[in-house]
Design an enzyme around this catalytic site. Sequence first.
Site, mmCIF file in Angstrom:
data_model
loop_
_atom_site.group_PDB
_atom_site.id
_atom_site.type_symbol
_atom_site.label_atom_id
_atom_site.label_comp_id
_atom_site.label_asym_id
_atom_site.label_seq_id
_atom_site.Cartn_x
_atom_site.Cartn_y
_atom_site.Cartn_z
ATOM 1 C CG ASP A 303 20.041 -24.822 0.710
ATOM 2 O OD1 ASP A 303 20.757 -24.487 -0.247
ATOM 3 O OD2 ASP A 303 18.872 -24.422 0.860
ATOM 4 C CB THR A 305 19.335 -20.032 1.037
ATOM 5 O OG1 THR A 305 20.032 -19.573 -0.117
ATOM 6 C CG2 THR A 305 18.269 -19.034 1.422
ATOM 7 C CG ASP A 539 15.470 -22.689 3.971
ATOM 8 O OD1 ASP A 539 15.916 -23.205 2.922
ATOM 9 O OD2 ASP A 539 15.532 -21.468 4.215
#
Length: 799
Positions: A303, A305, A539
């Site tokens: 991912d 980010t 996250d």
Amino acid sequence: MTDGAPAPAGGLTSAQVAERVAQGRVNVTDAASSRPLWTIVRTNVFTRFNAILGCLFVLILITGSLADGLFGVVLVVNSLIGIVQEYLAKRKLDRLALLNAPTTRVVRDGRIAEIATAEVVQDDLIELRTGDQVPADGALGQVAGLEINESNLTGESDAVPKQVGDQVLSGTVVVAGSGRFTAVAVGDDAYANRIAAEAKKFTRTHSEIQSSVNKLLKYITWVIVVALPLQIWSQTRAIGDEGWREVVIRSTGGLVGLVPEGLVLLTSVAFLLAAVQLTRQQVLVQELPAVEGLARVDVVCLDKTGTLTVGDIVFEDLLPLDAYDLDDLRAALGAMADDPNANGTLLACAAAARPPADWVRRDNIAFNSARKWSAATFTGRGTWVLGAPDVLLTADSPIRDRVHELAGTGRRVLLLSHTDELLHGQELPGALVHRGLVVLTEQVRPDAEETLRYFAEQGVAIKIISGDNPTTVAAIARRVGLDVPDDAVVDARTIGEDIEQLRPLVERTTVFGRVSPEQKRALVNALQRNGHVAAMTGDGVNDALALKDADIGVAMGNGAQATKAVAQLVLLDGKFSHLPSVLAEGRRVIGNVERVANLFVAKNVMSLIAIVSAALFATPFPFLPRHLTLVSAVTIGIPAFFLALGPNKRRYLPGFLARVLRFAVPAGAVAGLVVFASYLWARSSHGGIPGCAPGAGAATSENPVCWQPSTAATISLLVTAFWILIVLARPFRMWKAVLVGAMIGLAVLAFVLPIAQTFFEFSTPTDLLWQSLLVGACGAAAVELIYRLSPGMRQAGGR
């Protein structure tokens, strides 16, 4: 306060909390990161092989031949090593898990406090925010755009909007908004414990090593079942006239060699020490097999980010569209950002746009990853919407060109729009007028490029799966060194969620943008259907489903609690650069345990061949138990311990068990034939002495000549077994040379020290020594040939 009654607005008092703790009305959960001490002792002591060796040890003690019970001491030492190592690792992992235990916000004595989830008590007033995992059961008393993912309970991944009075259940996840509720059911009465137990079973990491070792142990158990009566029968027939004690001692010698007493121990120790080593690098291993699992990974899904970027979004600019006033837009943006449950985007905007004092919020819809927009209605100001341009703009809007240009530079662009319509439920209001573009930037992690280069060198493919604009994601991917051609970038809104249709697409695509949480999960499943071992890092709450389904889920330490709960590995400091270390630890474990398994299996096969040969030729078993204890210690036990913990950078190769059997079975067979050939040769040359027949080398004999056949077999076996060790230790390094040299030195001492000669009953006249070394050398040459002809063995060498 009665059970289930709503908590006061100020929450419980300290006295009320203490009362509930004393009554046991607490949210105690089984959050241990390792096994309790008694379980550690039980699993290291009470095993089927320890039971076999224990019975044999008792029989040896009954015979009075204490020297042949040396393997019992080794048995105890092995168990103690396993217990101590695991206990020390348990203490370290438990301390680390405690420091990183899930927390919950509660209102106590009128103030919000963040406490360990296990410290929540019944009737606590709990505050929920985006990303939280609900810690107990209860009814909502306050709600602000609250949406909860209840997939753990219902299997439906769509977020469920919640209103005042609705029930919330532990184990579910807050994906948007905020709220407060009173904890009615905690601990064993709540869903959390049952769900956690089931989820843990469901997500148990597959370990090729553990499953292969378990399969080996099953095979060996059946071999022992068959060999036990055969050995007793053959030794009774060969030396029964010398008494039951001699039969027991010789029978035990063969059966001890069939037991891989240290294999499970060293496998467990290798996993545990790898986990402890990783904790020093701020990596929490929540399931020990995950260390091995990452070494088998051939695709890493990221991912953007939090992995490629730091995750902290920084406001860069606010660009008015047409002639709209910049000050008005800043006021609107500041008012939207003035949200007590603001996400990272709104927090970045809040740092650059002050909230106006005269704007009063009437209603709002919180942002979530599936909707990709948030909205708020202000008294006399209408409704403002902040969200992804791709979602809010029509397909033919000219604004798209401007957005595409900005996104192409790696910036994140949001659209700020206005309407006079009020909000209705969770629906996007109509008649939107697009007022401005909010430009944000993300800081690329300084270690991202080096980490991705490492994975590329190791043959691990990278897939970036993000909820952001695909053009933006691709631009950032190129900034960190990934080769991303335009045809390897896909907007996930055009591809659906059908796994079969995604299978060819995931092979040729590097960047997926605008991916929903369900699509992240589907893409991971598609990679697995194609035969890949997939890791997923993330996250956010939107990553939780994909992390749970991935072969290895890696969560960032600053991520949502729900995401960390389903991950096998947690990067406590959020540094993506730790993954190469985890990969290296996994490769070390796999490569070293394979070496150790080869040593043990070769010994087992050798013993089986010797047992069968003794039965066929009606001769005594070639060894006393003390002889095999010596051979096992210097060629397997001691060196295996060091080899299992040494460095090894070999790439993962599938087929662990098949590769072990391809080498260890023929190598062990050679060792068995060497033993019997040397024994028969020495027996024919030196066993015709009066008092030595029929069981030349009998333990009851005090004539050193009678010891010579077993001495010859031991020497020949040592030569062949040391060569098996040398082969498996390749490529050689100085520490390995010192290790093997030290073991050879120990073996030599057993033959030259008078006290050792007497203890082991060794007699080595010169002609017998050269004769035995010659047979052993032939065995070593055969082992070398097997090694060179075994597919994959030379490539499997570590460092």
